[in-house]
Design an enzyme around this catalytic site. Structure first.
Site, PDB file in Angstrom:
ATOM      1  CE  LYS A  48      -3.236  -1.314  -0.682  1.00  0.00           C
ATOM      2  NZ  LYS A  48      -3.396  -2.101  -1.949  1.00  0.00           N
ATOM      3  CB  SER A  49       4.297   1.893  -0.100  1.00  0.00           C
ATOM      4  OG  SER A  49       4.185   1.449   1.228  1.00  0.00           O
ATOM      5  N   GLY A  50       2.282   2.367  -2.971  1.00  0.00           N
ATOM      6  CA  GLY A  50       2.379   2.895  -4.336  1.00  0.00           C
ATOM      7  C   GLY A  50       2.957   1.885  -5.324  1.00  0.00           C
ATOM      8  CG  HIS A 110       4.880  -6.634  -0.997  1.00  0.00           C
ATOM      9  ND1 HIS A 110       4.906  -5.323  -1.434  1.00  0.00           N
ATOM     10  CD2 HIS A 110       3.676  -7.121  -1.392  1.00  0.00           C
ATOM     11  CE1 HIS A 110       3.762  -5.059  -2.063  1.00  0.00           C
ATOM     12  NE2 HIS A 110       3.014  -6.125  -2.054  1.00  0.00           N
ATOM     13  NE  ARG A 132       0.305   6.476   0.517  1.00  0.00           N
ATOM     14  CZ  ARG A 132      -0.922   6.119   0.160  1.00  0.00           C
ATOM     15  NH1 ARG A 132      -1.239   4.833   0.020  1.00  0.00           N
ATOM     16  NH2 ARG A 132      -1.833   7.044  -0.076  1.00  0.00           N
ATOM     17  CB  SER A 140      -3.580   2.587   1.815  1.00  0.00           C
ATOM     18  OG  SER A 140      -3.821   2.041   0.557  1.00  0.00           O
ATOM     19  CE1 TYR A 197       0.861   6.628  -3.944  1.00  0.00           C
ATOM     20  CE2 TYR A 197       0.416   8.399  -2.402  1.00  0.00           C
ATOM     21  CZ  TYR A 197      -0.013   7.544  -3.386  1.00  0.00           C
ATOM     22  OH  TYR A 197      -1.319   7.603  -3.818  1.00  0.00           O
ATOM     23  NE  ARG A 265      -8.186   4.103   0.300  1.00  0.00           N
ATOM     24  CZ  ARG A 265      -8.291   5.144   1.127  1.00  0.00           C
ATOM     25  NH1 ARG A 265      -9.473   5.592   1.456  1.00  0.00           N
ATOM     26  NH2 ARG A 265      -7.206   5.731   1.621  1.00  0.00           N
TER      27      ARG A 265
HETATM   28  P1  A3P Z   1      -4.948   4.820  -1.086  1.00  0.00           P
HETATM   29  O1  A3P Z   1      -5.619   3.607  -0.516  1.00  0.00           O
HETATM   30  O2  A3P Z   1      -4.409   5.724  -0.025  1.00  0.00           O
HETATM   31  O3  A3P Z   1      -5.768   5.549  -2.062  1.00  0.00           O
HETATM   32  P2  A3P Z   1      -0.232  -0.427  -3.612  1.00  0.00           P
HETATM   33  O4  A3P Z   1      -0.222  -0.226  -5.072  1.00  0.00           O
HETATM   34  O5  A3P Z   1       1.131  -0.522  -3.027  1.00  0.00           O
HETATM   35  O6  A3P Z   1      -1.121  -1.543  -3.225  1.00  0.00           O
HETATM   36  O7  A3P Z   1      -0.800   0.912  -2.966  1.00  0.00           O
HETATM   37  C1  A3P Z   1      -2.121   1.297  -3.176  1.00  0.00           C
HETATM   38  C2  A3P Z   1      -2.237   2.763  -2.918  1.00  0.00           C
HETATM   39  O8  A3P Z   1      -1.699   3.489  -4.028  1.00  0.00           O
HETATM   40  C3  A3P Z   1      -3.677   3.189  -2.761  1.00  0.00           C
HETATM   41  O9  A3P Z   1      -3.652   4.296  -1.886  1.00  0.00           O
HETATM   42  C4  A3P Z   1      -4.005   3.575  -4.193  1.00  0.00           C
HETATM   43  O10 A3P Z   1      -5.135   4.404  -4.317  1.00  0.00           O
HETATM   44  C5  A3P Z   1      -2.732   4.286  -4.604  1.00  0.00           C
HETATM   45  N1  A3P Z   1      -2.570   4.337  -6.070  1.00  0.00           N
HETATM   46  C6  A3P Z   1      -2.793   3.343  -6.961  1.00  0.00           C
HETATM   47  N2  A3P Z   1      -2.573   3.763  -8.201  1.00  0.00           N
HETATM   48  C7  A3P Z   1      -2.215   5.064  -8.117  1.00  0.00           C
HETATM   49  C8  A3P Z   1      -1.883   6.059  -9.088  1.00  0.00           C
HETATM   50  N3  A3P Z   1      -1.891   5.799 -10.375  1.00  0.00           N
HETATM   51  N4  A3P Z   1      -1.566   7.288  -8.627  1.00  0.00           N
HETATM   52  C9  A3P Z   1      -1.561   7.576  -7.314  1.00  0.00           C
HETATM   53  N5  A3P Z   1      -1.864   6.673  -6.364  1.00  0.00           N
HETATM   54  C10 A3P Z   1      -2.198   5.432  -6.749  1.00  0.00           C
END
Ligand code: A3P
Length: 303
Positions: A48-50, A110, A132, A140, A197, A265
């Site tokens: 969940k860090s991008g 990961h 992040r 997230s 991020y 999200r």
């Molecule tokens: P949030 O839940 O805070 O919105 P991962 O890809 O590591 O699983 O992380 C998911 C997080 O990255 C979620 O954060 C998601 O919305 C965000 N995310 C996914 N695609 C993105 C994009 N193209 N630009 C910015 N953030 C993005």
């Protein structure tokens, strides 16, 4: 069992980290017998860090000469289907498929540094780590658990918060994950690029140029003048990815299943404000600051 996982898929503590049981055999197999190639590129993150965003940006950047952006595979494939998640592949018996991928491979993991280090040592491969604000990664993840299958336990946010603060979290503790990769990026900056991020959100164009240079395919003057970097940023943006048909339908993950849409999200910085009181944020800040103290890794304070 971690609070998220009561009555469902447990994580196990392995060499200092809580690893989801579905992925652990994969991580162990990688640790024991996977050797990186010199031209491999690893995309590494705490969940969940991008990760999804980084996969899209790197894949689009590296394949830009192969596919015109207007007909790019990212328009019909989820980024996770473009870049293999190696623990998952190894866990389902597809190690040979990963081995057979043509060079240069883009692989994602990961795994904490301590588990991957033997596989990458001396190989000369490159690694991009995306970090992040732990407060936002927690929020997230908490949202993400609401959408998983097999179901992760839906716990109140405060319970998730407590577990996170204790380091009892899938792939956690987050501070050890961050520190392992941060230190390696300081030791070998030419091979390990540490991105944030929040930095990607603030300056996407500059960061995409930076990662293109790092992976050895910098943008030419002509490409820059033609707006290629901006086009890649647009293709991989939240708005664009979220609106694609492929990202609205279900993803069939072989171990844990997530809807493709659950990877997109809000995509903002500071959503923790909608879930934590200032006191909670401060408490987590203090833990993170203490754990990262002296490392030089800073910048996520709520103050
Ligand atoms: P949030 O839940 O805070 O919105 P991962 O890809 O590591 O699983 O992380 C998911 C997080 O990255 C979620 O954060 C998601 O919305 C965000 N995310 C996914 N695609 C993105 C994009 N193209 N630009 C910015 N953030 C993005």
């Amino acid at each position: 069992t971690l609070p998220f996982e009561k009555g469902s898929v447990p994580s196990r503590k392995y060499q200092g980290f809580w690893y989801p049981e579905g992925f652990l055999p994969g991580a162990m197999a990688i640790q024991q017998r996977f050797k990186a190639r010199p031209d491999d590129l690893f995309l590494v993150s705490f969940p969940k860090s991008g990760t999804t965003w980084l996969k899209a940006l790197v894949f689009a950047t590296m394949t830009r000469k192969q596919y015109p952006l207007a007909r790019h595979p990212l328009l019909s494939l989820n980024p996770h289907d473009c870049v293999a998640y190696i623990e998952e592949r190894f866990a389902i018996g597809q190690a040979s498929k990963v081995e057979a991928l043509p060079s240069p491979r883009i692989l994602s993991t990961h795994m904490p540094y301590s588990l991957l280090q033997d596989s990458v040592a001396g190989s000369g491969c490159r690694i991009i780590y995306i970090a992040r604000d732990p407060k936002d990664a927690l929020v997230s993840f908490w949202h993400f658990t609401q959408k998983s299958s097999p179901k992760l336990n839906k716990i109140p946010f405060t319970e998730a918060f407590e577990a996170f603060c204790e380091g009892k979290f899938p792939f956690g503790p987050i501070w050890d994950h961050l520190l392992g990769w941060w230190r390696e990026s300081l030791k070998r900056p030419e091979k390990v690029l540490f991105l944030k991020y929040e930095g990607l959100l603030e300056e996407p164009v500059a960061n995409v140029k930076r990662l293109a240079e790092f992976v050895g395919c910098p943008f030419s003057e002509e490409e820059e003048e033609g707006g290629m970097v901006e086009e890649i940023v647009r293709l991989c943006s939240m708005e664009s990815m979220k609106s694609l048909e492929v990202n609205k339908v279900r993803k069939h993950g072989p171990i844990y299943q997530f809807a493709n849409s659950s990877f997109f999200r809000k995509g903002v910085k500071g959503d923790w404000r909608n879930h934590m009181s200032p006191e909670m944020a401060r408490r987590l800040d203090v833990i993170i600051e203490e754990k990262l103290q002296g490392s030089g890794l800073t910048g996520w304070s709520s103050q």
